[in-house]
Design a protein around this motif. Structure first.
Motif, PDB file in Angstrom:
ATOM      1  N   LEU A 242      49.520  37.376  37.816  1.00 39.96           N
ATOM      2  CA  LEU A 242      48.153  37.887  37.650  1.00 39.96           C
ATOM      3  C   LEU A 242      47.640  38.512  38.940  1.00 39.96           C
ATOM      4  N   HIS A 243      47.963  37.903  40.079  1.00 40.26           N
ATOM      5  CA  HIS A 243      47.561  38.471  41.363  1.00 40.26           C
ATOM      6  C   HIS A 243      48.198  39.844  41.574  1.00 40.26           C
ATOM      7  N   SER A 244      49.483  39.940  41.273  1.00 42.08           N
ATOM      8  CA  SER A 244      50.157  41.221  41.478  1.00 42.08           C
ATOM      9  C   SER A 244      49.663  42.275  40.489  1.00 42.08           C
ATOM     10  N   MET A 245      49.265  41.859  39.294  1.00 43.49           N
ATOM     11  CA  MET A 245      48.723  42.821  38.330  1.00 43.49           C
ATOM     12  C   MET A 245      47.374  43.355  38.793  1.00 43.49           C
ATOM     13  N   LEU A 246      46.601  42.537  39.456  1.00 44.72           N
ATOM     14  CA  LEU A 246      45.274  42.966  39.893  1.00 44.72           C
ATOM     15  C   LEU A 246      45.297  43.734  41.204  1.00 44.72           C
ATOM     16  N   THR A 247      46.225  43.419  42.077  1.00 44.77           N
ATOM     17  CA  THR A 247      46.169  44.001  43.418  1.00 44.77           C
ATOM     18  C   THR A 247      47.277  44.997  43.717  1.00 44.77           C
ATOM     19  N   ILE A 248      48.478  44.760  43.227  1.00 48.23           N
ATOM     20  CA  ILE A 248      49.620  45.575  43.648  1.00 48.23           C
ATOM     21  C   ILE A 248      50.028  46.572  42.578  1.00 48.23           C
ATOM     22  N   THR A 249      50.454  46.081  41.446  1.00 50.06           N
ATOM     23  CA  THR A 249      51.026  46.944  40.409  1.00 50.06           C
ATOM     24  C   THR A 249      50.040  47.116  39.273  1.00 50.06           C
ATOM     25  N   VAL A 250      49.071  47.953  39.477  1.00 54.04           N
ATOM     26  CA  VAL A 250      48.036  48.151  38.463  1.00 54.04           C
ATOM     27  C   VAL A 250      48.594  48.894  37.257  1.00 54.04           C
ATOM     28  N   PHE A 251      49.479  49.848  37.480  1.00 52.81           N
ATOM     29  CA  PHE A 251      49.950  50.680  36.385  1.00 52.81           C
ATOM     30  C   PHE A 251      51.324  50.274  35.861  1.00 52.81           C
ATOM     31  N   SER A 252      52.009  49.396  36.512  1.00 48.81           N
ATOM     32  CA  SER A 252      53.330  48.970  36.064  1.00 48.81           C
ATOM     33  C   SER A 252      53.225  47.592  35.421  1.00 48.81           C
ATOM     34  N   ASP A 253      53.772  47.454  34.241  1.00 51.23           N
ATOM     35  CA  ASP A 253      53.712  46.188  33.518  1.00 51.23           C
ATOM     36  C   ASP A 253      55.120  45.662  33.243  1.00 51.23           C
TER      37      ASP A 253
END
Length: 144
Positions: free
Chosen positions: A99-110
């Motif tokens: 969740l941290h990486s989704m919010l801060t680092i990889t916004v467009f990559s899932d």
């Protein structure tokens, strides 16, 4: 004829809503949650088994042949309990990291690397539990 068209239209809406809900449940967070729940399930099963065994052996008359009185079985259960507890905490960490990486680092990559997450969530607890068990055995044997 109007009722037939209306029924098929409603059926189509229901089918599309079900497909949307079903598709939304197959995401990365849900996969991580399932692994967390798996670790929780292992821990709860081991704890319930130990508690039920203690209840049965403490309330029975005669010889007490329970898990607590069988050294290898008792140690195996507590090692499995420690493994499940460690795996549970690591899966919580993995969810937080994701969740941290989704919010801060990889916004467009899932696309997280699930092989790394599986190794971290299920493999690292094996190493940590093995070290814990070895230290426990050496400390227990040195005190006797």
């Amino acid at each position: 004829m109007f009722a037939k068209v209306r029924t098929s239209h409603l059926q189509h809406k229901e089918d599309s809503m079900l497909a949307t809900v079903k598709g939304s449940l197959r995401n990365n967070r849900t996969r991580m949650h399932l692994n967390l729940f798996g670790a929780m399930l292992i821990q709860i099963t081991v704890r319930l088994t130990l508690y039920i065994d203690q209840y049965v052996t403490r309330n029975s008359d005669g010889e007490q042949q329970g898990i607590d009185n069988t050294a290898l079985l008792c140690e195996s259960f507590y090692i499995l309990l420690e493994y499940a507890r460690t795996a549970m905490f690591l899966w919580m960490f993995i969810e937080g990291h994701y969740l941290h990486s989704m919010l801060t680092i990889t916004v467009f990559s899932d696309r997280p690397n699930f092989i790394f997450y599986y190794v971290l969530g299920w493999g690292l607890p094996v190493i940590m539990t093995a070290v814990w068990a070895a230290v426990t055995v050496t400390q227990h044997s040195s005190t006797q």
